[in-house]
Design an enzyme around this catalytic site. Sequence first.
Site, PDB file in Angstrom:
ATOM      1  N   ASP A 272     -35.530 -13.303  29.428  1.00 28.32           N
ATOM      2  CA  ASP A 272     -36.114 -12.027  29.037  1.00 28.32           C
ATOM      3  C   ASP A 272     -37.080 -12.326  27.906  1.00 28.32           C
ATOM      4  O   ASP A 272     -36.848 -13.230  27.111  1.00 28.32           O
ATOM      5  CB  ASP A 272     -35.054 -11.028  28.601  1.00 28.32           C
ATOM      6  CG  ASP A 272     -35.593  -9.598  28.549  1.00 28.32           C
ATOM      7  OD1 ASP A 272     -36.698  -9.350  29.080  1.00 28.32           O
ATOM      8  OD2 ASP A 272     -34.919  -8.731  27.977  1.00 28.32           O
TER       9      ASP A 272
ATOM     10  N   PHE B  39     -51.347  -8.990  31.108  1.00 27.40           N
ATOM     11  CA  PHE B  39     -50.696  -7.718  31.398  1.00 27.40           C
ATOM     12  C   PHE B  39     -49.928  -7.311  30.150  1.00 27.40           C
ATOM     13  O   PHE B  39     -49.876  -8.055  29.169  1.00 27.40           O
ATOM     14  CB  PHE B  39     -49.750  -7.861  32.601  1.00 27.40           C
ATOM     15  CG  PHE B  39     -48.670  -8.886  32.377  1.00 27.40           C
ATOM     16  CD1 PHE B  39     -47.419  -8.511  31.928  1.00 27.40           C
ATOM     17  CD2 PHE B  39     -48.921 -10.229  32.603  1.00 27.40           C
ATOM     18  CE1 PHE B  39     -46.427  -9.456  31.696  1.00 27.40           C
ATOM     19  CE2 PHE B  39     -47.941 -11.186  32.386  1.00 27.40           C
ATOM     20  CZ  PHE B  39     -46.690 -10.794  31.930  1.00 27.40           C
TER      21      PHE B  39
ATOM     22  N   ASP C 295     -50.748  -8.119  26.290  1.00 31.65           N
ATOM     23  CA  ASP C 295     -51.733  -9.210  26.201  1.00 31.65           C
ATOM     24  C   ASP C 295     -53.063  -8.789  25.575  1.00 31.65           C
ATOM     25  O   ASP C 295     -53.636  -9.557  24.807  1.00 31.65           O
ATOM     26  CB  ASP C 295     -51.970  -9.850  27.570  1.00 31.65           C
ATOM     27  CG  ASP C 295     -50.789 -10.683  28.045  1.00 31.65           C
ATOM     28  OD1 ASP C 295     -49.764 -10.749  27.332  1.00 31.65           O
ATOM     29  OD2 ASP C 295     -50.881 -11.269  29.141  1.00 31.65           O
TER      30      ASP C 295
ATOM     31  N   HIS D  78     -44.663 -18.643  25.394  1.00 32.96           N
ATOM     32  CA  HIS D  78     -43.303 -18.529  24.875  1.00 32.96           C
ATOM     33  C   HIS D  78     -42.285 -18.861  25.955  1.00 32.96           C
ATOM     34  O   HIS D  78     -41.282 -19.514  25.680  1.00 32.96           O
ATOM     35  CB  HIS D  78     -43.060 -17.135  24.287  1.00 32.96           C
ATOM     36  CG  HIS D  78     -43.430 -16.008  25.201  1.00 32.96           C
ATOM     37  ND1 HIS D  78     -44.734 -15.744  25.584  1.00 32.96           N
ATOM     38  CD2 HIS D  78     -42.669 -15.073  25.819  1.00 32.96           C
ATOM     39  CE1 HIS D  78     -44.752 -14.705  26.391  1.00 32.96           C
ATOM     40  NE2 HIS D  78     -43.516 -14.281  26.552  1.00 32.96           N
TER      41      HIS D  78
END
Length: 170
Positions: free
Chosen positions: A10, A94, A97, A133
């Site tokens: 996540d 998306f 961003d 990340h």
Amino acid sequence: ASGLPTVADDSGLCTDALHGAPGVYSARYAGHHGDDDANNAKLLRELADMPEEQRGAKFVSAVCFMLPDGRALEVEGECPGRIAFTLQNGDYGFGYDPLFIPDEYGAPDGKRPNTERRSYAQLTPDEKDAISHRGRAMEKLAEKLPEFLGKKPSPVGEAFVGAGHARPAA
């Protein structure tokens, strides 16, 4: 239960000025899951009076590898940056961003400081993947997995890292 090893992840955007928000609520920050425009608008409203030096943020990805016996290996990857004052639309990306300006970006010869202040949406997929990340979390997982499993590193780990650079479907 499948009885197979499982990987789950996540990700979220954490801002310094908002004490980590939107964080785990990133996808539904404005109330409806996946409403990127509303989420970005809410974040801009909440940071409207924040000066540049207080707009620090980071994308964080938490990854968990779990074995059927319940043992789990958890890692995190981060991409530090700042929140822009306005949307910085580009051809890619998306979610947040267009607002997120990473501190660095990937280049063929390594990573470079983002002196142009391009947003995630303005970076090419290769430039973004090099600082992702998610990619950083998957690299950590690949690094720690052999010891977790009680094995020596193998070429399988190298292929596993490549999977960390895949972008989610829009």
